[in-house]
Motif scaffolding. Structure first.
Motif, short mmCIF file in Angstrom:
data_model
loop_
_atom_site.label_atom_id
_atom_site.label_comp_id
_atom_site.label_asym_id
_atom_site.label_seq_id
_atom_site.Cartn_x
_atom_site.Cartn_y
_atom_site.Cartn_z
N HIS A 1 -20.08 14.69 -41.06
CA HIS A 1 -18.92 13.95 -40.96
C HIS A 1 -19.17 12.62 -40.31
O HIS A 1 -19.81 12.56 -38.92
N ALA B 1 -18.28 13.47 -45.69
CA ALA B 1 -17.14 13.08 -45.14
C ALA B 1 -17.04 11.90 -44.37
O ALA B 1 -18.13 11.73 -43.60
N LEU B 2 -16.46 10.84 -44.94
CA LEU B 2 -16.66 9.47 -44.23
C LEU B 2 -15.08 8.91 -43.98
O LEU B 2 -14.66 8.65 -44.93
N SER B 3 -14.93 8.74 -42.70
CA SER B 3 -13.54 7.98 -42.66
C SER B 3 -13.69 6.44 -42.21
O SER B 3 -14.96 6.32 -41.66
N MET B 4 -13.27 5.62 -42.83
CA MET B 4 -13.33 4.22 -42.52
C MET B 4 -12.30 3.45 -42.03
O MET B 4 -11.02 3.80 -42.41
N LYS B 5 -12.54 2.37 -41.32
CA LYS B 5 -11.56 1.56 -40.94
C LYS B 5 -12.25 0.10 -41.54
O LYS B 5 -13.29 -0.33 -41.23
N THR B 6 -11.39 -0.45 -42.36
CA THR B 6 -11.88 -1.85 -43.13
C THR B 6 -11.15 -2.83 -43.02
O THR B 6 -9.74 -2.81 -42.88
N TYR C 1 -17.14 2.56 -51.45
CA TYR C 1 -17.85 3.55 -52.26
C TYR C 1 -18.73 2.94 -53.34
O TYR C 1 -19.74 3.63 -53.65
N ASN D 1 -17.85 8.29 -39.22
CA ASN D 1 -16.74 7.52 -39.16
C ASN D 1 -17.57 5.93 -39.10
O ASN D 1 -18.43 5.75 -38.55
N GLY E 1 -21.72 9.42 -36.45
CA GLY E 1 -21.51 10.88 -37.16
C GLY E 1 -22.59 11.65 -36.73
O GLY E 1 -23.49 11.23 -36.06
N HIS F 1 -11.47 0.56 -49.67
CA HIS F 1 -12.41 1.61 -49.86
C HIS F 1 -13.37 1.55 -50.97
O HIS F 1 -14.42 2.05 -50.97
#
Length: 80
Positions: free
Chosen positions: A29, A65-70, A52, A31, A25, A48
């Motif tokens: 923002h 802003a956090l986009s995540m792939k779990t 969190y 990722n 990031g 998610h």
């Protein structure tokens, strides 16, 4: 104070067992790729929510802003 990818990495790692964790990031923002056995049998929204929970109040106060792939470890190794 600007949040760093390293700080987010440490917050997640402290609150969630991860077998693989990447955070990138620019201070605004971020990722993340988060691999945890805790995600097994969970829907994406539940995964998610676990992240969190690990981040706690930081999600509101520091991280905008956090986009995540779990992924589970099995899902992650299947991508290999």
């Amino acid at each position: 104070m600007t949040t760093t990818p390293e700080a987010i990495h440490s917050y997640i790692a402290a609150g969630l067992q991860c077998t693989h964790l990447e955070v990138e990031g620019d201070g605004q923002h971020f990722n993340a790729v988060i691999v945890s056995p805790a995600f097994a049998g969970k829907r994406p929204i539940q995964r998610h929510q676990l992240v969190y929970a690990a981040l706690g109040d930081r999600m509101r106060e520091e991280i905008h802003a956090l986009s995540m792939k779990t992924l589970t470890p099995e899902e992650f190794s299947a991508q290999g």
